[in-house]
Design a protein around this motif. Structure first.
Motif, PDB file in Angstrom:
ATOM      1  N   GLU B  93     -15.396   9.133  -0.087  1.00 45.69           N
ATOM      2  CA  GLU B  93     -14.646   8.123   0.816  1.00 45.69           C
ATOM      3  C   GLU B  93     -13.958   7.289   0.188  1.00 45.69           C
ATOM      4  OE1 GLU B  93     -15.148   8.870   4.165  1.00 45.69           O
ATOM      5  OE2 GLU B  93     -13.697   7.711   4.553  1.00 45.69           O
ATOM      6  N   ILE B  94     -14.286   6.492  -0.848  1.00 50.62           N
ATOM      7  CA  ILE B  94     -13.648   5.452  -1.609  1.00 50.62           C
ATOM      8  C   ILE B  94     -12.540   6.336  -2.470  1.00 50.62           C
ATOM      9  CG2 ILE B  94     -13.913   3.977  -3.612  1.00 50.62           C
ATOM     10  CD1 ILE B  94     -17.085   3.753  -3.101  1.00 50.62           C
ATOM     11  N   ARG B  95     -12.536   7.543  -3.050  1.00 47.42           N
ATOM     12  CA  ARG B  95     -11.542   8.244  -3.785  1.00 47.42           C
ATOM     13  C   ARG B  95     -10.431   8.396  -2.784  1.00 47.42           C
ATOM     14  NH1 ARG B  95     -15.045  11.812  -7.234  1.00 47.42           N
ATOM     15  NH2 ARG B  95     -15.413  10.094  -8.886  1.00 47.42           N
ATOM     16  N   MET B  96     -11.020   9.050  -1.659  1.00 46.33           N
ATOM     17  CA  MET B  96      -9.722   9.097  -0.435  1.00 46.33           C
ATOM     18  C   MET B  96      -9.011   7.751  -0.283  1.00 46.33           C
ATOM     19  SD  MET B  96      -8.983  11.869  -0.128  1.00 46.33           S
ATOM     20  CE  MET B  96      -7.390  12.122   1.099  1.00 46.33           C
ATOM     21  N   GLY B  97      -9.774   6.484  -0.041  1.00 42.09           N
ATOM     22  CA  GLY B  97      -9.141   5.386   0.255  1.00 42.09           C
ATOM     23  C   GLY B  97      -8.185   5.212  -0.829  1.00 42.09           C
ATOM     24  N   MET B  98      -8.773   5.436  -2.148  1.00 40.29           N
ATOM     25  CA  MET B  98      -7.821   4.693  -3.187  1.00 40.29           C
ATOM     26  C   MET B  98      -6.570   5.793  -3.284  1.00 40.29           C
ATOM     27  SD  MET B  98     -10.570   4.265  -6.260  1.00 40.29           S
ATOM     28  CE  MET B  98      -9.385   3.605  -7.510  1.00 40.29           C
ATOM     29  N   MET B  99      -6.518   7.071  -2.858  1.00 42.33           N
ATOM     30  CA  MET B  99      -5.403   8.014  -2.915  1.00 42.33           C
ATOM     31  C   MET B  99      -4.460   7.470  -1.914  1.00 42.33           C
ATOM     32  SD  MET B  99      -4.594  10.241  -4.657  1.00 42.33           S
ATOM     33  CE  MET B  99      -4.053  11.943  -5.243  1.00 42.33           C
ATOM     34  N   GLU B 100      -4.986   7.047  -0.624  1.00 42.26           N
ATOM     35  CA  GLU B 100      -4.050   6.836   0.222  1.00 42.26           C
ATOM     36  C   GLU B 100      -3.440   5.317  -0.165  1.00 42.26           C
ATOM     37  OE1 GLU B 100      -6.102   6.001   4.349  1.00 42.26           O
ATOM     38  OE2 GLU B 100      -7.011   7.875   3.922  1.00 42.26           O
ATOM     39  N   LYS B 101      -4.018   4.525  -0.806  1.00 38.59           N
ATOM     40  CA  LYS B 101      -3.576   3.287  -1.497  1.00 38.59           C
ATOM     41  C   LYS B 101      -2.296   3.680  -2.438  1.00 38.59           C
ATOM     42  CE  LYS B 101      -3.134  -0.935  -2.544  1.00 38.59           C
ATOM     43  NZ  LYS B 101      -2.748  -2.244  -1.662  1.00 38.59           N
ATOM     44  N   LEU B 102      -2.690   4.643  -3.136  1.00 30.69           N
ATOM     45  CA  LEU B 102      -1.662   5.173  -3.914  1.00 30.69           C
ATOM     46  C   LEU B 102      -0.371   5.361  -3.708  1.00 30.69           C
ATOM     47  CD1 LEU B 102      -1.842   5.593  -7.305  1.00 30.69           C
ATOM     48  CD2 LEU B 102      -2.001   7.844  -6.635  1.00 30.69           C
ATOM     49  N   GLU B 103      -0.270   5.676  -2.496  1.00 35.06           N
ATOM     50  CA  GLU B 103       1.033   6.293  -1.788  1.00 35.06           C
ATOM     51  C   GLU B 103       1.631   4.882  -1.530  1.00 35.06           C
ATOM     52  OE1 GLU B 103       0.743   8.802   1.837  1.00 35.06           O
ATOM     53  OE2 GLU B 103      -1.222   9.748   0.635  1.00 35.06           O
ATOM     54  N   LYS B 104       0.956   3.922  -0.876  1.00 30.98           N
ATOM     55  CA  LYS B 104       1.717   2.738  -0.642  1.00 30.98           C
ATOM     56  C   LYS B 104       1.992   1.668  -1.634  1.00 30.98           C
ATOM     57  CE  LYS B 104      -1.718   2.638   2.730  1.00 30.98           C
ATOM     58  NZ  LYS B 104      -2.282   2.094   3.615  1.00 30.98           N
ATOM     59  N   ILE B 105       1.202   1.947  -2.578  1.00 29.55           N
ATOM     60  CA  ILE B 105       1.358   0.677  -3.607  1.00 29.55           C
ATOM     61  C   ILE B 105       2.746   0.631  -4.143  1.00 29.55           C
ATOM     62  CG2 ILE B 105       0.989   2.047  -6.042  1.00 29.55           C
ATOM     63  CD1 ILE B 105      -1.703  -0.016  -6.054  1.00 29.55           C
ATOM     64  N   ASN B 106       2.849  -0.658  -4.483  1.00 31.30           N
ATOM     65  CA  ASN B 106       4.310  -1.040  -5.093  1.00 31.30           C
ATOM     66  C   ASN B 106       4.617  -0.250  -6.350  1.00 31.30           C
ATOM     67  OD1 ASN B 106       6.438  -2.385  -5.819  1.00 31.30           O
ATOM     68  ND2 ASN B 106       5.884  -4.106  -4.295  1.00 31.30           N
ATOM     69  N   ALA B 107       5.866   0.125  -6.686  1.00 30.12           N
ATOM     70  CA  ALA B 107       6.052   0.970  -7.779  1.00 30.12           C
ATOM     71  C   ALA B 107       6.215   0.269  -9.120  1.00 30.12           C
ATOM     72  CB  ALA B 107       7.631   1.456  -7.770  1.00 30.12           C
ATOM     73  N   ARG B 108       6.227  -1.237  -9.042  1.00 28.06           N
ATOM     74  CA  ARG B 108       6.036  -2.065 -10.254  1.00 28.06           C
ATOM     75  C   ARG B 108       4.503  -1.985 -10.817  1.00 28.06           C
ATOM     76  NH1 ARG B 108       9.149  -7.309  -8.740  1.00 28.06           N
ATOM     77  NH2 ARG B 108      10.460  -6.669  -7.338  1.00 28.06           N
ATOM     78  N   PHE B 109       3.670  -1.520  -9.886  1.00 25.00           N
ATOM     79  CA  PHE B 109       2.167  -1.327 -10.455  1.00 25.00           C
ATOM     80  C   PHE B 109       2.257  -0.525 -11.735  1.00 25.00           C
ATOM     81  CE2 PHE B 109      -1.699   1.080 -10.283  1.00 25.00           C
ATOM     82  CZ  PHE B 109      -2.632   0.059 -10.442  1.00 25.00           C
ATOM     83  N   PHE B 110       3.096   0.399 -11.575  1.00 25.22           N
ATOM     84  CA  PHE B 110       2.715   1.534 -12.468  1.00 25.22           C
ATOM     85  C   PHE B 110       3.522   1.009 -13.871  1.00 25.22           C
ATOM     86  CE2 PHE B 110       2.509   3.792  -8.394  1.00 25.22           C
ATOM     87  CZ  PHE B 110       1.223   4.183  -8.546  1.00 25.22           C
ATOM     88  N   THR B 111       4.408   0.301 -14.012  1.00 26.08           N
ATOM     89  CA  THR B 111       4.935  -0.259 -15.183  1.00 26.08           C
ATOM     90  C   THR B 111       4.078  -1.192 -15.974  1.00 26.08           C
ATOM     91  OG1 THR B 111       6.039  -2.075 -14.046  1.00 26.08           O
ATOM     92  CG2 THR B 111       7.500   0.032 -14.277  1.00 26.08           C
ATOM     93  N   ALA B 112       3.132  -1.462 -15.074  1.00 23.81           N
ATOM     94  CA  ALA B 112       2.142  -2.438 -15.805  1.00 23.81           C
ATOM     95  C   ALA B 112       0.799  -1.974 -16.037  1.00 23.81           C
ATOM     96  CB  ALA B 112       1.933  -3.776 -14.872  1.00 23.81           C
ATOM     97  N   ASN B 113       0.509  -0.842 -15.578  1.00 26.81           N
ATOM     98  CA  ASN B 113      -0.883  -0.133 -15.849  1.00 26.81           C
ATOM     99  C   ASN B 113      -0.670   1.302 -16.134  1.00 26.81           C
ATOM    100  OD1 ASN B 113      -2.980  -2.059 -14.561  1.00 26.81           O
ATOM    101  ND2 ASN B 113      -1.053  -2.113 -12.764  1.00 26.81           N
ATOM    102  N   GLY B 114      -1.315   1.646 -17.358  1.00 24.15           N
ATOM    103  CA  GLY B 114      -1.375   3.044 -17.981  1.00 24.15           C
ATOM    104  C   GLY B 114      -1.899   4.105 -17.054  1.00 24.15           C
ATOM    105  N   SER B 115      -1.226   5.172 -16.839  1.00 27.24           N
ATOM    106  CA  SER B 115      -2.208   6.217 -15.939  1.00 27.24           C
ATOM    107  C   SER B 115      -3.741   6.487 -16.435  1.00 27.24           C
ATOM    108  CB  SER B 115      -1.291   7.440 -15.911  1.00 27.24           C
ATOM    109  OG  SER B 115      -0.607   7.616 -17.292  1.00 27.24           O
ATOM    110  N   GLY B 116      -3.721   6.322 -17.710  1.00 26.03           N
ATOM    111  CA  GLY B 116      -5.329   6.481 -17.971  1.00 26.03           C
ATOM    112  C   GLY B 116      -6.083   5.624 -17.475  1.00 26.03           C
TER     113      GLY B 116
END
Lengths: 581, 582
Positions: B93-116
């Motif tokens: 349930e938590i992982r799915m929630g995070m995956m849904e969040k990943l779709e909506k999250i602001n693109a800026r997030f990824f410049t500040a956070n490494g994928s690892g």
């Protein structure tokens, strides 16, 4: 003594040698392991005697005396237990350090060409988690010889002495539990492998989703991916539940099966007490022992299972456990003026068949600066690497009349120093990054690379820590520290690949002036696509995409090489334009 | 609490699985109760049979004892199984929630956070959170009940003994906690060193060329040995606590048992209990130690998992993109392919930290115009593309296609409008066909095959083991140039009228490069093209060149005009033609 502990061993690929190496520790383990586990049976016996002292209505003095003996006995037994536990852990600790050292040595002694064929992540896993898992297995194996093997034998022997018949009747279920656990082992192993494989697949999916998030978003397929992710998560969930239930939840079941004989114990033992063959104390002692034996037995399968798992890790690290080697440090270097002669040099990387540079011929002597330039992918960096001699080459590179191939790796490092594209700083102090362990004054070399004003800003001076990958320094500072490291030994040949890309033009000019002044004994080879400083060099090589090359001084090339002249002029305009501010 | 992902996931799972919850409560209750019974039976056996020397009912009691053990085993099994099920459901349930969040999250997030780091939240942190729930919270509840049950049992034998145990309990807890906290401290110290040991390997591999060229293998090994030695010493400390703790618990237990026996001796008779009760009490007290020990560990686990929860929750409250206008459809925006106006209306963009990336961008791109954007690295070219694709929201102004704001276009419609050819050419997990369709069901097999033919890869793909259904396991299946062709196929498969080309062709051999140029020229016809400066900008003719400098448009115009009026552009193009680095 501490320094002696982490030392390589002979034949590190034979696992038995790790026990042989730790003779004293292993001796302690055997002594304390045996004495603890055998004396463990005394604890329930004295617990029984305590109860008997109550039954018999002994004097307070006797009761207290037995109680104190009981406590003292437990104390002594537990002291042995502590020593056994401690020495087993020390064995594991030492073994892990030794294995790590041997693997590290193996990795570092591999040639650059070999290392390029290895997957870095894989190497890391082996040197870190596989060693952990393997040593954990070795520790458990050592422990369980005593804590399962010896103690079960001791309990069984004591119980047989109390009453052979009860022991045989009641103990009949214990092997049943062990056999059941053993037979389920393969299934559990399969399920847990399924689960782990799925788990890493999910991790891979998550990584894919995060790494390519912009791509997926640009293509509008995130919703589809989420649906797939949901399906895979469902699968993972089911696999995890299956693996978990089999691995953990079965434990109480095994225990109950092993304990089935308790009815016999209570009925037959109780009857013996009633018939005054046994005291109540003996009855309690016997039940306690029986329960302990049953618990041990039901856990044995799981413990040996984990030993088996660690064998996989051992197999994975075994190829890396080779005899410790270190390099020859004898040096045979000509001290006189340096002569570098390159004839018909051709080079290709070990992994591919494509020839990058062909038929390069040049010569230089001490005090000269040689510039190498060329277009993108003309092979100018490759020429620098080839001159370093880390890879095999065709043609001839001779230094002071001796072929570069014929120098040992150590000699070569004393003759040539090289600075690549990346500063490659270690997370250590500035001083250590420059000297790499050779005690030396670095004041003058830091002046040569124009670092003195930077250093003045740093409270810790030369002892300033540069952080991981030099992160605490600016790009220009990193480049100059790496340059200082390359210059500090004033080697006969100094190769600098694009050393000034992160440095402003004024500093660049100052450093070149310092190089000309203070490195008269060396041949300096500078590789760059920025030609503004090339007019100060003694000779220049211009590499073309068609693998031909122009040679000459700046003035000669301005006349004879249309490419060189064009680039120089163009950069002059562009440089003028963008650096005017 | 309402916005907490963990809280919501847990309540959702609990609400959805009422049957399982009942089973859990039932098995916990049963386990706690049943495990109190064996000592009581033992007491009966000793007092009724053994002390009075009669065997009436002895067999019955022996069987009952066994039956209760069976019951304990069964309850324990059910509890473990149910917890495994619930724990895994919560994890999912938590992982799915995070995956849904990943779709909506602001693109800026990824410049500040490494994928690892992000993946580690998905995997490790979620695991920690769910195990905190199953092993931590539920385990704690069970252990509390067990302790209470044991104390009540003993209290029923003798109030005096019950009170004594009640007084001893904090002492046991104190000893346990002292060791556990010291051990934790030693472990934390050790973890710092472990990371140094591990980091040294990573660092050695990363800097291997430098180490080899300076022949510093032995120096690096010396440093490594130093770390190993320090690590050895800290582990030795951890080992001390690890080795000494169980013996101390056992000695404490022996002292308590000794004391009880002395106190219940005939002479003192302080507690006043029967022999059976003494034996049962010893049994109960022995059982008391493990829940107390567990309690400390569970507390510690919960403390550690809290940082995991925090990381999951932090991710969940990251700023999201604004809602898209889901009504919008590609054919509403672009009724006719020939008629597309891409407009930049005073666009500005800056990251939250404040540095301005782009400012005052005004540009009108006519239908089927070819535009090239050039400028030095870091001038904001890639950011401009992300703005066009609606991945980032402008801080000011807007980008429109035929008057529709690109930021409002729902993602599913995007690839029908804009095709994007990436410079990094990422390969996704999956088959060759999925490289092109990205598992989008709306894209037919014919369309995929057409796209492959378009970029001239049909033959090569057919030669693979399973044709277009070949799974790509390693990067070696396609050469760098072929990957670039796949990226083009991916961009044009939905036949978008706009194509964005991001700095393509680096390190390609000349044959592939010619091929790519030819295909791009073909694809450029009848499309609006925006490309970022790359080595081909001089080969693929552009109508307009835009020079970016310091985040603004310095100059724009036709290549011919700029050749005349701009020195920088002239030398830029000349150097590019000579394939010289800029």
């Amino acid at each position: 003594m501490a320094r002696l502990m982490i030392e390589p061993i002979k034949q590190p690929d034979r696992i038995i040698n790790y026990w042989k190496r730790e003779k004293f520790v292993v001796f302690c383990i055997i002594i304390f392991g045996l004495s603890f586990n055998i004396s463990m049976i005394l604890s329930p016996i004295y617990q029984g005697k305590l109860i008997d002292s109550l039954v018999g209505g002994e004097s307070l003095y006797t009761v207290v005396k037995i109680a104190l003996i009981f406590i003292g006995l437990v104390g002594a037994i537990q002291l042995l237990r502590y020593l056994k536990r401690f020495y087993i852990r020390r064995f594991a600790n030492r073994t892990s350090a030794v294995m790590r050292l041997i693997i590290y040595n193996n990795i570092m002694q591999k040639s650059l060409a070999d290392l390029e064929n290895e997957d870095t992540g894989n190497l890391m896993t082996r040197a870190i988690s596989d060693v952990d898992l393997c040593v954990e297995g070795m520790r458990k194996f050592t422990t369980e010889i005593f804590d399962t093997g010896v103690i079960m034998t001791a309990y069984l022997a004591a119980m047989l002495v109390y009453d052979a018949r009860i022991t045989i009747y009641s103990g009949i279920f214990i092997p049943v539990a062990m056999v059941l656990a053993e037979s389920l082992k393969t299934i559990i192993y399969k399920y847990s492998i399924d689960f782990r494989a799925k788990s890493s697949e999910i991790a891979g999916m998550a990584l894919d989703a995060v790494e390519n998030v912009m791509l997926y978003r640009a293509n509008g397929v995130e919703v589809i991916n989420r649906k797939n992710f949901n399906i895979e998560l469902e699968d993972l969930q089911n696999k995890a539940i299956r693996a978990n239930i089999l691995d953990n939840s079965m434990q109480p079941i095994y225990n109950v099966i092993a304990m089935l004989g308790v009815t016999t114990v209570i009925y037959m033992g109780g009857t013996k007490v009633i018939n005054t063959e046994w005291t109540v104390g003996v009855f309690v002692t016997y039940i306690t022992m029986f329960a302990a034996l049953a618990t041990k037995a039901s856990k044995a399968a799981k413990l040996f299972n984990s030993v088996q798992k660690s064998q996989v890790s051992w197999k994975r690290i075994k190829p890396y456990l080779t005899e410790h080697t270190s390099q020859a440090t004898s040096v045979n270097i000509n001290k006189c003026t340096t002569r570098l002669t390159v004839k018909n040099l051709s080079f290709s990387y070990p992994a591919s068949s494509e020839t990058i540079i062909e038929n390069i011929t040049l010569a230089g002597t001490s005090g000269e600066i040689i510039g190498i330039t060329g277009s993108i992918a003309s092979g100018k960096s490759t020429l620098g690497l080839a001159l370093l001699g880390l890879y095999p080459y065709l043609g001839s590179i001779s230094i002071d009349g001796r072929e570069l191939k014929d120098y040992s790796e150590h000699e070569r490092s004393r003759i040539i120093s090289y600075l690549g594209h990346k500063p490659q700083l270690l997370s250590d102090s500035i001083y250590n990054n420059v000297t790499l362990g050779n005690e030396k004054d670095i004041t003058s070399v830091l002046e040569d690379v124009c670092f003195q004003s930077d250093l003045a800003q740093m409270p810790d001076g030369e002892n300033t820590l540069v952080g991981n990958n030099g992160i605490r320094l600016s790009g220009g500072q990193q480049a100059r520290i790496a340059l200082a490291r390359t210059l500090v030994n004033k080697n006969k040949i100094i190769i600098l690949d694009d050393p000034f890309s992160a440095v402003d033009m004024q500093t660049e000019a100052n450093i070149i002036a310092n190089l000309k002044k203070n490195y008269q004994e060396s041949i300096i080879i500078i590789i760059s696509h920025r030609l503004s400083i090339f007019n100060q060099f003694d000779q220049i090589v211009v590499l073309h995409n068609n693998k031909s090359a122009d040679y000459g001084t700046h003035n000669q090339l301005m006349e004879n090489s249309p490419l060189y002249a064009t680039i120089y002029n163009l950069q002059y305009i562009e440089g003028d334009y963008s650096f005017a501010k | 609490m309402q916005n907490s992902l963990v809280f919501r996931s847990v309540t959702k799972v609990i609400k959805r699985n009422m049957g399982i919850n009942v089973l859990l409560i039932f098995s916990i209750g049963g386990l706690v109760m049943a495990s109190l019974i064996p000592p009581q039976i033992l007491k009966l056996i000793i007092d009724n049979n053994l002390m009075t020397s009669n065997n009436i009912g002895l067999l019955r009691l022996a069987i009952a004892y066994m039956a209760v053990l069976l019951l304990v085993g069964a309850f324990d099994f059910i509890k473990e199984a149910v917890l495994a099920v619930l724990g895994q459901k919560i994890t999912k349930e938590i992982r799915m929630g995070m995956m849904e969040k990943l779709e909506k999250i602001n693109a800026r997030f990824f410049t500040a956070n490494g994928s690892g780091a992000v993946v580690s939240r998905f995997i490790n942190d979620v695991d920690a959170v769910s195990s905190m729930f199953t092993n931590g919270v539920v385990g704690m509840i069970i252990d509390c009940f067990k302790i209470i049950g044991i104390i009540i049992s003993i209290y029923m034998f003798s109030a005096g003994l019950g009170i004594i145990i009640l007084l001893i309990l904090p002492a046991i807890y104190f000893i346990t906690r002292t060791f556990q906290t010291r051990m934790l401290k030693a472990q934390i110290n050790n973890r710092v060193l472990v990371s140094k040991v591990n980091n040294h390997i990573a660092e050695s591999l990363k800097n291997i060329q430098m180490i080899k060229s300076f022949s510093k293998e032995s120096y690096m090994e010396e440093i490594y040995t130093g770390y190993l030695l320090k690590n050895y010493k800290t582990i030795e400390k951890v080992n001390f606590y690890d080795a000494v703790f169980p013996p101390i618990i056992q000695i404490t237990r022996a002292v308590v048992i000794g004391a009880i026996v002395i106190l219940s001796s005939e002479q003192l008779n302080y507690i006043g209990i029967s022999l059976g009760m003494v034996a049962a009490s010893i049994e109960l007290i022995s059982n008391l130690f493990s829940p107390v020990e567990n309690l400390g560990m569970e507390l510690q686990n919960i403390q550690q998992a809290i940082s995991g929860i925090r990381r999951v929750e932090d991710f969940y409250v990251e700023p999201e993109d604004d809602r898209k206008n889901n009504e919008l459809q590609a054919h509403d925006i672009i009724p006719a392919r020939e008629d597309i106006r891409l407009e930049f209306n005073d666009v500005a963009f800056k990251y939250l930290e404040g540095s301005v990336v782009l400012d005052k961008i005004n540009l009108v791109i006519k239908p089927q115009e070819k535009v090239t954007v050039i400028g030095q690295t870091g001038v904001g070219k890639t950011t401009l593309f992300k703005l066009i694709m609606g991945l980032l929201k402008p801080s000011k102004g807007s980008i429109t296609i035929n008057g529709f704001n690109v930021y409002d276009i729902p993602t599913r419609e995007k690839r029908k409008i804009i095709g994007y050819v990436d410079q990094s050419i990422p390969m996704i997990k999956g088959t060759v066909a999925e490289q092109i369709s990205h598992k989008d069901d709306n894209i037919t097999r014919e369309e995929i095959e057409y796209a492959l033919a378009y970029v001239g890869l049909t033959e090569y793909v057919a030669s693979l083991e399973n044709g277009i259904d070949t799974t790509i396991n390693s990067g070696a299946l396609f050469s760098q140039g072929q990957k670039q062709l796949l990226a083009i196929a991916r961009a044009i498969v939905a036949d978008p009228p706009i194509l964005l080309l991001d700095e393509i062709t680096a390190n390609l051999d000349s044959i592939t490069e010619e091929k790519i140029v030819a295909i791009l020229q073909k694809a450029s016809q009848a499309r609006t093209i925006l490309s970022i400066s790359h080595r081909l900008s001089s080969i693929i003719t552009s109508d307009t060149v835009v020079i970016l400098e310091n985040g603004t448009i310095k100059k724009s115009g036709s290549p011919a005009m700029l050749m005349k009026s701009d020195d920088w552009y002239r030398s830029y193009i000349a150097l590019e033609k000579l394939t010289w680095s800029n």
